[in-house]
Design a protein around this motif. Structure first.
Motif, PDB file in Angstrom:
ATOM      1  N   LEU A 186       0.826  -1.061   0.064  1.00  0.00           N
ATOM      2  CA  LEU A 186      -0.039  -0.002  -0.041  1.00  0.00           C
ATOM      3  C   LEU A 186       0.836   1.112  -0.087  1.00  0.00           C
ATOM      4  CD1 LEU A 186      -3.076  -0.766   2.261  1.00  0.00           C
ATOM      5  CD2 LEU A 186      -3.159  -0.193  -0.088  1.00  0.00           C
ATOM      6  N   LEU A 187       2.001   1.156   0.984  1.00  0.00           N
ATOM      7  CA  LEU A 187       2.774   2.507   1.008  1.00  0.00           C
ATOM      8  C   LEU A 187       3.326   2.753  -0.474  1.00  0.00           C
ATOM      9  CD1 LEU A 187       4.394   2.016   4.432  1.00  0.00           C
ATOM     10  CD2 LEU A 187       2.731   3.719   3.869  1.00  0.00           C
ATOM     11  N   GLY A 193       1.153   4.204  -2.802  1.00  0.00           N
ATOM     12  CA  GLY A 193       0.959   5.484  -2.604  1.00  0.00           C
ATOM     13  C   GLY A 193       2.198   6.236  -3.040  1.00  0.00           C
ATOM     14  N   LEU A 194       3.470   5.885  -2.919  1.00  0.00           N
ATOM     15  CA  LEU A 194       4.552   6.747  -3.393  1.00  0.00           C
ATOM     16  C   LEU A 194       4.514   6.620  -4.764  1.00  0.00           C
ATOM     17  CD1 LEU A 194       7.362   7.546  -2.771  1.00  0.00           C
ATOM     18  CD2 LEU A 194       8.349   5.317  -3.098  1.00  0.00           C
ATOM     19  N   GLN A 195       4.054   5.547  -5.592  1.00  0.00           N
ATOM     20  CA  GLN A 195       3.810   5.406  -6.890  1.00  0.00           C
ATOM     21  C   GLN A 195       3.143   6.289  -7.632  1.00  0.00           C
ATOM     22  OE1 GLN A 195       3.148   1.536  -8.757  1.00  0.00           O
ATOM     23  NE2 GLN A 195       2.167   2.676 -10.585  1.00  0.00           N
ATOM     24  N   ARG A 196       1.898   6.892  -6.547  1.00  0.00           N
ATOM     25  CA  ARG A 196       0.932   7.935  -7.039  1.00  0.00           C
ATOM     26  C   ARG A 196       1.644   9.060  -7.038  1.00  0.00           C
ATOM     27  NH1 ARG A 196      -4.514   6.797  -7.980  1.00  0.00           N
ATOM     28  NH2 ARG A 196      -5.182   9.025  -7.740  1.00  0.00           N
ATOM     29  N   LEU A 197       2.338   9.486  -5.932  1.00  0.00           N
ATOM     30  CA  LEU A 197       3.037  10.582  -5.785  1.00  0.00           C
ATOM     31  C   LEU A 197       4.118  11.103  -6.901  1.00  0.00           C
ATOM     32  CD1 LEU A 197       3.983  10.968  -2.161  1.00  0.00           C
ATOM     33  CD2 LEU A 197       2.189  12.204  -3.330  1.00  0.00           C
TER      34      LEU A 197
END
Lengths: 246, 247
Positions: free
Chosen positions: B222-223, B226-230
């Motif tokens: 999940l983390l 999230g990093l990928q989205r950022l």
């Protein structure tokens, strides 16, 4: 080195005794891989290898059947696709050793548990590849099918599925090769296989090098053999691919 | 391996509540000796599991990403990148750790090296493919506006390849966390110790270890998602969403 020396020394009658002693020494000292001993005792690796093949064969076959079922469902009801992709993805994220053990209280120790876990793992790869394969079918092919008067069902089974075959086989190939590797961990679910050779006869038996190397080598050879078979199958089952597009 | 009985009379619910109890409160060891379980020991093993995985992943990324990106940018070495990716899938993690114990030795350094080797294939292959797949017209346009080769990589190819590259990093992270579970075989006490030393921790410990490892993998996934989205440029994200909506 001991193993190599033994085979170089010319042996006359009655040498069987010495040969055995040298092999026993090799096993005892555990300095190197006792190839002669492993070859003489090759029969002890037959049933773990067959168990391993069974685990891989059954779980990939079951994975293919279930993934095809899921893709038929999600082809008719598009909203199911993200749900299926997410679910199989979450399962795939759980480390295999954890999944084997999480299933223990539910399905008990043994082959059943290992097969359930391994099948669940194959789903993500196979389903995703079927979906990609279906999405990549050219609209022109579908239009041609419709133009010939095909129903949606005929279009799916006679045009879309056959054209998705290369991607499906690519998925089966990845799923099979990774399942050969993951299935070594089935030993922790009490399901035997090559993990039994590597772990129980190797690591746990005082880090017996011969068992570790032989078990690992058979597993890697099995993965490579499957890979080669799939490359052949891909050629056979998608003959149109060999016509190079200009 | 020590055979866990898993009492068939015990219900599934009992097994899992026993495991949860093991995580939160210490108890007597199964054999003779001290206390096991409880949040203190869980935290200790979790910490080792996390840092050794993070270290292995960081080194694998630092070593592999530049090579994959460079090869992808030049468009050469495709066979190498794909072959390493395929080989990585074929090597059983149990075999890797067992071979390391038998021929290299145990300890933190050896385990870290084994874990980072496992992380290399997906990172390399995905970096290569990700950069390779970047629209050549976009690259030509970048050169046309006067970007240097380095700028082309840093400002055009890398941002556009983020989803694929991060896919490789996520695969590597999960493989490393999964394999760190069997690190106790090599003397590094991660959460896998609850699983491998059944004689000490018992059925509840075994199941608790499995639950903790599964949760850790899901949280890290999940983390990283999230990093990928950022890291993904907004335009690429919109494009992908549009493609998904059209599909």
């Amino acid at each position: 080195m001991v193993g190599a020396l033994v085979s170089v020394v010319p042996l006359a009658q009655g040498d069987g005794f010495f040969r055995e002693r040298d092999e026993a020494d090799c096993v005892q000292s555990n300095d190197t891989v006792c190839l002669d001993w492993a070859l003489d005792n090759a029969d002890r690796y037959v049933s773990p290898t067959l168990e391993h093949l069974l685990l891989v064969g059954v779980s990939v076959a079951a994975g293919l059947v279930i993934a095809l079922g899921l893709s038929v469902l999600s082809h008719r009801r598009r909203w199911l696709m993200p749900a299926f992709l997410a679910t199989t993805g979450v399962i795939y994220t759980i480390p295999s050793i954890a999944l084997f053990l999480l299933l223990l209280p539910i399905s008990g120790r043994g082959t059943t548990t290992a097969l359930i876990a391994l099948t669940l793992y194959t789903l993500q790869i196979i389903y995703r590849n079927i979906v990609t394969g279906l999405a990549n079918v050219p609209d022109a092919a579908k239009d041609a099918g419709r133009g010939m008067g095909m129903t949606d069902r005929q279009l799916f089974w006679r045009v879309e599925m056959p054209l998705a075959v290369p991607e499906i086989i690519a998925g089966l190939r990845i799923a099979t090769v990774s399942t050969v590797a993951i299935a070594t961990l089935a030993v922790f679910a009490g399901a035997g296989g090559l993990g039994d050779v590597i772990y129980t006869e190797g690591v746990q038996a005082g880090v017996f090098k011969t068992a570790i190397v032989v078990g690992s080598a058979i597993a890697i050879a099995m993965a490579i053999a499957f890979d080669v078979v799939y490359i052949g199958a891909q050629r056979l089952l998608s003959p149109w691919r060999q016509v190079r597009p200009v | 391996m020590s055979v866990s009985a898993f009492n068939p009379q015990a219900s599934v619910f009992d097994s899992f509540s026993g495991a949860v109890d093991f995580i939160f409160s210490p108890r007597d060891e199964v054999g003779v000796g001290g206390e096991v379980g409880g949040l203190g020991q869980v935290a200790e093993f979790l910490w080792t599991h996390v840092w050794i995985s993070a270290l292995a992943l960081a080194v694998a990324v630092a070593l592999t990403l530049p090579i994959g990106v460079y090869l992808g940018h030049r468009g050469s070495g495709e066979l190498l990148a794909v072959a390493i990716g395929n080989a990585g899938r074929a090597i059983p993690e149990l075999a890797l750790i067992a071979l390391m114990i038998a021929f290299v030795g145990v300890g933190v350094l050896n385990v870290t090296i084994a874990l980072l080797i496992l992380g290399i294939p997906p990172i390399l292959t995905n970096a290569f493919v990700g950069i390779r797949q970047v629209d050549r017209d976009a690259v030509e346009a970048a050169r046309g506006v006067g970007m240097t080769e380095f700028e082309v990589i840093a400002r055009v190819e890398l941002p556009l390849a983020v989803p694929t590259i991060m896919g490789g990093v996520r695969t590597a992270a999960i493989a490393i966390i999964a394999t760190a579970t069997i690190a106790p075989l090599a003397g590094v006490l991660t959460l896998g110790d609850f699983i491998l030393n059944f004689n000490v921790y018992g059925d509840d410990g075994l199941l608790a270890g499995a639950i903790l490892v599964a949760l850790l993998a899901l949280v890290v996934e999940l983390l990283l998602a999230g990093l990928q989205r950022l890291l993904t440029p907004r335009g690429v994200m919109l494009q992908r969403e549009a493609a998904r909506a059209a599909a």
